[in-house]
Design a protein around this motif. Structure first.
Motif, short mmCIF file in Angstrom:
data_model
loop_
_atom_site.label_atom_id
_atom_site.label_comp_id
_atom_site.label_asym_id
_atom_site.label_seq_id
_atom_site.Cartn_x
_atom_site.Cartn_y
_atom_site.Cartn_z
N ILE A 260 0.83 -1.20 0.00
CA ILE A 260 0.00 0.00 0.00
C ILE A 260 0.87 1.25 0.00
O ILE A 260 0.59 2.23 -0.70
N VAL A 261 1.96 1.21 0.77
CA VAL A 261 2.86 2.38 0.80
C VAL A 261 3.43 2.63 -0.60
O VAL A 261 3.46 3.77 -1.08
N THR B 174 0.60 9.46 -5.43
CA THR B 174 0.92 10.84 -5.06
C THR B 174 1.84 11.48 -6.11
O THR B 174 1.66 12.65 -6.46
N VAL B 175 2.77 10.69 -6.62
CA VAL B 175 3.63 11.18 -7.70
C VAL B 175 2.76 11.61 -8.88
O VAL B 175 2.90 12.71 -9.43
N LEU B 176 1.82 10.75 -9.23
CA LEU B 176 0.91 11.05 -10.34
C LEU B 176 0.11 12.32 -10.07
O LEU B 176 -0.04 13.18 -10.94
N GLU B 177 -0.35 12.46 -8.82
CA GLU B 177 -1.15 13.62 -8.45
C GLU B 177 -0.34 14.90 -8.62
O GLU B 177 -0.81 15.88 -9.20
N PHE B 178 0.88 14.89 -8.11
CA PHE B 178 1.76 16.07 -8.24
C PHE B 178 1.96 16.42 -9.71
O PHE B 178 1.86 17.57 -10.12
N CYS C 133 12.36 -3.86 7.35
CA CYS C 133 11.89 -3.92 5.98
C CYS C 133 10.87 -2.83 5.70
O CYS C 133 10.96 -2.09 4.73
N LEU C 134 9.90 -2.71 6.61
CA LEU C 134 8.84 -1.71 6.44
C LEU C 134 9.44 -0.31 6.47
O LEU C 134 9.06 0.58 5.71
N LEU C 135 10.41 -0.15 7.39
CA LEU C 135 11.08 1.14 7.53
C LEU C 135 11.79 1.50 6.23
O LEU C 135 11.71 2.63 5.75
N ALA C 136 12.46 0.51 5.65
CA ALA C 136 13.19 0.74 4.40
C ALA C 136 12.23 1.13 3.29
O ALA C 136 12.48 2.07 2.53
N VAL C 137 11.11 0.43 3.20
CA VAL C 137 10.12 0.74 2.16
C VAL C 137 9.62 2.16 2.33
O VAL C 137 9.58 2.95 1.37
N CYS C 138 9.26 2.52 3.57
CA CYS C 138 8.75 3.87 3.83
C CYS C 138 9.79 4.91 3.51
O CYS C 138 9.49 5.95 2.92
N PHE C 139 11.04 4.62 3.88
CA PHE C 139 12.10 5.58 3.65
C PHE C 139 12.29 5.82 2.15
O PHE C 139 12.34 6.96 1.68
N ALA C 140 12.33 4.73 1.39
CA ALA C 140 12.52 4.85 -0.06
C ALA C 140 11.37 5.64 -0.68
O ALA C 140 11.58 6.53 -1.51
N CYS C 141 10.14 5.33 -0.24
CA CYS C 141 8.98 6.01 -0.80
C CYS C 141 9.01 7.51 -0.47
O CYS C 141 8.70 8.34 -1.31
N SER C 142 9.38 7.84 0.77
CA SER C 142 9.45 9.25 1.15
C SER C 142 10.47 9.97 0.30
O SER C 142 10.24 11.11 -0.12
N VAL D 243 11.37 9.26 -2.76
CA VAL D 243 10.79 9.46 -4.09
C VAL D 243 9.83 10.66 -4.06
O VAL D 243 9.88 11.55 -4.91
N LEU D 244 8.96 10.68 -3.04
CA LEU D 244 7.96 11.75 -2.95
C LEU D 244 8.62 13.11 -2.79
O LEU D 244 8.21 14.08 -3.42
N ALA D 245 9.64 13.16 -1.94
CA ALA D 245 10.32 14.44 -1.71
C ALA D 245 10.90 14.97 -3.01
O ALA D 245 10.79 16.15 -3.32
#
Lengths: 193, 183
Positions: A72-73, A80-84, B4-13, B15-17
């Motif tokens: 889900i993450v 969110t990338v798409l939204e931006f 693992c979850l931490l790593a996934v969240c970190f990578a996603c953040s 990308v978003l940033a």
């Protein structure tokens, strides 16, 4: 299964809208016109391909217990990338689809493909699967939108075909259900043996 | 598991940033562009840059843009928002000349029913407000004894539209009075 059939099964045999009946919320809500349906389909296609690839790449390292939250993450990130990007480069499209873009996160097609396909298959196959399912979804939504637009406002892709007002009910929610029902009948008549 | 979850969240953040940083400028530019074109649609001629302001009215903040017409007179573009639309919020940019006449209106946020209330975004409806003088005409639909032609089968939307315009005119008078108080 060869690469080509991975791609084509999403179009017909496992068409998300007419066969699997997944993702009904955006299907019914955004198909008020052919263009809206197509934009929604393409947006979902984008998320599907990228999330399928990312999930298939990380799946071997993710323990079973945290599988769903991790997926889900990943999906939420791509949405969110798409939204931006839509806000920045296609603000007009973003205005029409608005609310339904963030809702792609919880679209069961996306999580469904992640669970059922991407987590068990290599990256390239997952990308093809996402592309196939995404295109199947896009085509269904475009057809549904086109029929509703034709009957409801007598135009196609925003171009007025016959002057005058159409049958308003087809632009509203009840029309969406009716048209979807008939299209499913036609689709299954043609393709289901 | 946690790692693992931490790593996934970190990578996603991360990308978003990155994407946020890249798209921030175009998003702001698109929003500004939208505002300016909305102002131009309702106030055809003004000089210089719109000056943003906001005012407390009826328990909410109403945003407006002051637009210089001549050295001493200002036209206003007021972002009037009402919640009495058929599907809730209806937000309209209302242009008002220095004399208090409406110079144009344009719906900014409209979630009215497509084919019915959504017709308030069509010229056939909003054309009637160009040059509407609220001191001589009544800003209500004909059914309620006013001078506004409602949209067929969308009286609620038409009423909400009138409410928004009435509110904008009230705000206009408050701004004008406020301006005099300061002098």
């Amino acid at each position: 299964m060869n690469k080509f059939s991975i791609f084509t099964k999403g179009l017909i045999k496992e068409n998300p809208t007419f066969v699997l009946l997944l993702g009904m919320c955006p299907t019914l809500a955004t198909t008020t016109s052919a263009l809206n349906g197509m934009s929604m389909g393409l947006a979902t296609l984008f998320v599907l391909v990228l999330s399928n690839m990312a999930i298939s790449a990380v799946a071997p390292y993710v323990p079973d217990k945290v599988r769903i939250p991790a997926y889900i993450v990943v999906i939420a990130t791509f949405v969110t990338v798409l939204e931006f990007m839509m806000k920045a480069f296609t603000p007009a499209v973003y205005d029409t689809l608005g609310l339904f873009i963030p809702l792609i996160v919880v679209n069961c097609i996306v999580l469904g493909r992640a669970e059922a396909f991407a987590s068990k298959n290599p990256v390239l196959d997952s990308a093809l699967d996402g592309l196939g399912i995404g295109l199947g979804f896009t085509l269904s939504l475009t057809v549904l939108g086109l029929v509703r637009e034709l009957l409801g406002s007598l135009s196609a892709f925003g171009l007025k075909i016959i002057p005058g007002d159409g049958i308003l009910a087809f632009v509203l929610a009840p029309g969406a259900f009716i048209i979807l029902g008939y299209l499913m009948v036609v689709f299954n008549k043609i393709f289901k043996k | 598991m946690t790692i693992c979850l931490l790593a996934v969240c970190f990578a996603c953040s991360a990308v978003l940033a990155t994407v946020y940083a890249v798209t921030l400028k175009p998003i702001q530019a698109a929003a500004a562009e939208k505002t300016v074109s909305a102002i131009r649609a309702v106030v055809p001629s003004f000089r210089g840059e719109p000056v943003k302001g906001s005012i407390r009215y009826d328990g909410k903040n109403i945003g407006y843009y002051a637009l210089e017409v001549t050295d001493s007179t200002r036209a206003y573009a007021i972002e009037s928002q009402v919640t009495s639309g058929f599907n809730g919020v209806l937000s309209i940019m209302v242009g008002i000349t220095p004399e208090g006449t409406i110079s144009g209106t344009s719906a900014l946020v409209c979630s009215e029913t497509p084919g019915l209330g959504a017709k308030c975004t069509e010229e056939a409806f909003y054309r009637q407000f160009v040059g509407f003088d609220p001191s001589r005409k009544v800003l209500k639909v004909r059914k309620d004894g006013g001078d506004v032609d409602a949209i067929t089968a969308a009286t609620i939307t038409s009423r909400a539209y009138c409410d928004a315009l009435t509110q904008a005119i009230d705000v206009f008078h408050i701004i004008n009075r406020g301006g005099q108080d300061n002098e």
